[in-house]
Design a protein around this motif. Structure first.
Motif, PDB file in Angstrom:
ATOM      1  N   UNK A  81     -15.037 -65.248   1.603  1.00  0.00           N
ATOM      2  CA  UNK A  81     -14.156 -64.073   1.759  1.00  0.00           C
ATOM      3  C   UNK A  81     -14.358 -62.983   0.616  1.00  0.00           C
ATOM      4  N   UNK A  82     -14.508 -61.932   0.985  1.00  0.00           N
ATOM      5  CA  UNK A  82     -14.747 -60.947  -0.019  1.00  0.00           C
ATOM      6  C   UNK A  82     -13.402 -60.843  -1.142  1.00  0.00           C
ATOM      7  N   UNK A  83     -12.127 -60.956  -0.540  1.00  0.00           N
ATOM      8  CA  UNK A  83     -10.948 -60.871  -1.476  1.00  0.00           C
ATOM      9  C   UNK A  83     -11.050 -62.244  -2.574  1.00  0.00           C
ATOM     10  N   UNK A  84     -11.790 -63.014  -2.029  1.00  0.00           N
ATOM     11  CA  UNK A  84     -11.919 -64.327  -2.838  1.00  0.00           C
ATOM     12  C   UNK A  84     -12.884 -64.345  -3.916  1.00  0.00           C
ATOM     13  N   UNK A  85     -14.039 -63.580  -3.600  1.00  0.00           N
ATOM     14  CA  UNK A  85     -15.193 -63.655  -4.366  1.00  0.00           C
ATOM     15  C   UNK A  85     -15.607 -62.307  -5.171  1.00  0.00           C
ATOM     16  N   UNK A  86     -14.715 -61.407  -4.889  1.00  0.00           N
ATOM     17  CA  UNK A  86     -15.194 -60.041  -5.258  1.00  0.00           C
ATOM     18  C   UNK A  86     -15.240 -59.981  -7.048  1.00  0.00           C
ATOM     19  N   UNK A  87     -14.334 -60.753  -7.672  1.00  0.00           N
ATOM     20  CA  UNK A  87     -14.204 -60.828  -9.196  1.00  0.00           C
ATOM     21  C   UNK A  87     -15.529 -61.906  -9.641  1.00  0.00           C
ATOM     22  N   UNK A  88     -16.327 -62.559  -8.904  1.00  0.00           N
ATOM     23  CA  UNK A  88     -17.108 -63.447  -9.150  1.00  0.00           C
ATOM     24  C   UNK A  88     -18.461 -62.996  -9.580  1.00  0.00           C
ATOM     25  N   UNK A  89     -19.105 -63.379 -10.670  1.00  0.00           N
ATOM     26  CA  UNK A  89     -20.236 -63.087 -11.208  1.00  0.00           C
ATOM     27  C   UNK A  89     -21.459 -63.487 -10.519  1.00  0.00           C
ATOM     28  N   UNK A 147      -3.140 -48.393  -2.312  1.00  0.00           N
ATOM     29  CA  UNK A 147      -3.839 -48.742  -3.286  1.00  0.00           C
ATOM     30  C   UNK A 147      -2.908 -49.879  -4.185  1.00  0.00           C
ATOM     31  N   UNK A 148      -1.625 -49.611  -4.328  1.00  0.00           N
ATOM     32  CA  UNK A 148      -0.822 -50.402  -4.970  1.00  0.00           C
ATOM     33  C   UNK A 148      -0.651 -51.685  -4.444  1.00  0.00           C
ATOM     34  N   UNK A 149      -0.570 -51.736  -3.056  1.00  0.00           N
ATOM     35  CA  UNK A 149      -0.304 -53.009  -2.347  1.00  0.00           C
ATOM     36  C   UNK A 149      -1.514 -53.835  -2.425  1.00  0.00           C
ATOM     37  N   UNK A 150      -2.680 -53.171  -2.408  1.00  0.00           N
ATOM     38  CA  UNK A 150      -3.860 -54.034  -2.324  1.00  0.00           C
ATOM     39  C   UNK A 150      -4.249 -54.435  -3.801  1.00  0.00           C
ATOM     40  N   UNK A 151      -4.075 -53.651  -4.816  1.00  0.00           N
ATOM     41  CA  UNK A 151      -3.966 -54.226  -5.971  1.00  0.00           C
ATOM     42  C   UNK A 151      -3.327 -55.415  -6.258  1.00  0.00           C
ATOM     43  N   UNK A 152      -2.121 -55.488  -5.934  1.00  0.00           N
ATOM     44  CA  UNK A 152      -1.175 -56.812  -6.088  1.00  0.00           C
ATOM     45  C   UNK A 152      -1.862 -57.872  -5.017  1.00  0.00           C
ATOM     46  N   UNK A 153      -2.315 -57.533  -3.992  1.00  0.00           N
ATOM     47  CA  UNK A 153      -3.062 -58.439  -3.057  1.00  0.00           C
ATOM     48  C   UNK A 153      -4.105 -59.245  -3.674  1.00  0.00           C
ATOM     49  N   UNK A 154      -4.937 -58.259  -4.466  1.00  0.00           N
ATOM     50  CA  UNK A 154      -6.244 -58.806  -5.167  1.00  0.00           C
ATOM     51  C   UNK A 154      -5.879 -59.931  -6.256  1.00  0.00           C
TER      52      UNK A 154
END
Length: 195
Positions: free
Chosen positions: A49-57, A107-114
């Motif tokens: 899932x992109x939203x769960x793995x986007x910050x992974x290296x 943008x605000x809603x999605x940053x908070x969801x991230x």
């Protein structure tokens, strides 16, 4: 790590299943808790899932983009089929989709969801602790707060059969910003403590 097209599409389908049950029960706390089953299955079965793995290296930017596209395709197809076979949920999906029309708010809603998604999908420090409460609380927080989850929006958009599709990539950017932001802040704190 190599992105799996099948596991990425599966993640989109599982998140859309969460959208469907949220709509079927009329939202609120029951819908938020039941929606978390979709993310729990993503985590438990290692779906990508992109939203769960986007910050992974361990994924490069192209792999993350492919993951996002496959998530949207999986969630979109599942949502479209739900709109055909469960037409009674279409109106509720349209109401949800209508809440994501202002780009600055998205943008605000999605940053908070991230932020929620990073916390919900990251392995706790104590590996003996179940990840289930993190998943349930993270999902409940983003659902009940109306934060913008890019993949869920793809599912809702397909069920509603109408949303400004620019919202999904914009929400994906915000989800990424939120994930990287909270990861940076939490990592920075750990590094500061070590000095």
């Amino acid at each position: 790590m190599k992105t799996s097209l099948a596991r990425s599409a599966a993640a989109g389908i599982l998140i859309c299943m969460g959208c469907i049950v949220n709509l079927k029960v009329g939202g609120g706390i029951p819908g938020a808790v039941l929606f978390s089953a979709g993310l729990w299955f993503v985590v438990n079965f290692d779906a990508e899932l992109f939203t769960g793995r986007v910050a992974r290296d361990d994924y490069n930017p192209l792999q993350k983009l492919i993951m996002l596209v496959m998530n949207v395709i999986g969630g979109g197809i599942c949502g479209y089929l739900a709109s055909l076979f469960l037409p009674e949920i279409r109106e509720a999906a349209q109401k949800i989709a209508a809440g994501y029309q202002d780009p600055v708010k998205v943008i605000w809603q999605s940053v908070m969801c991230g932020i929620c998604m990073y916390l919900a999908t990251t392995q706790p420090k104590n590996k003996d602790i179940s990840r289930l409460p993190f998943v349930v609380y993270g999902v409940a927080l983003f659902i009940l707060s109306s934060y913008a989850h890019s993949i869920a929006l793809a599912g809702y958009a397909a069920i509603a059969q109408g949303i400004a599709w620019w919202v999904i990539p914009l929400a994906a950017v915000g989800n990424g910003i939120g994930s990287y932001l909270i990861r940076f802040l939490l990592t920075w704190q750990k590094k500061s403590d070590q000095k």
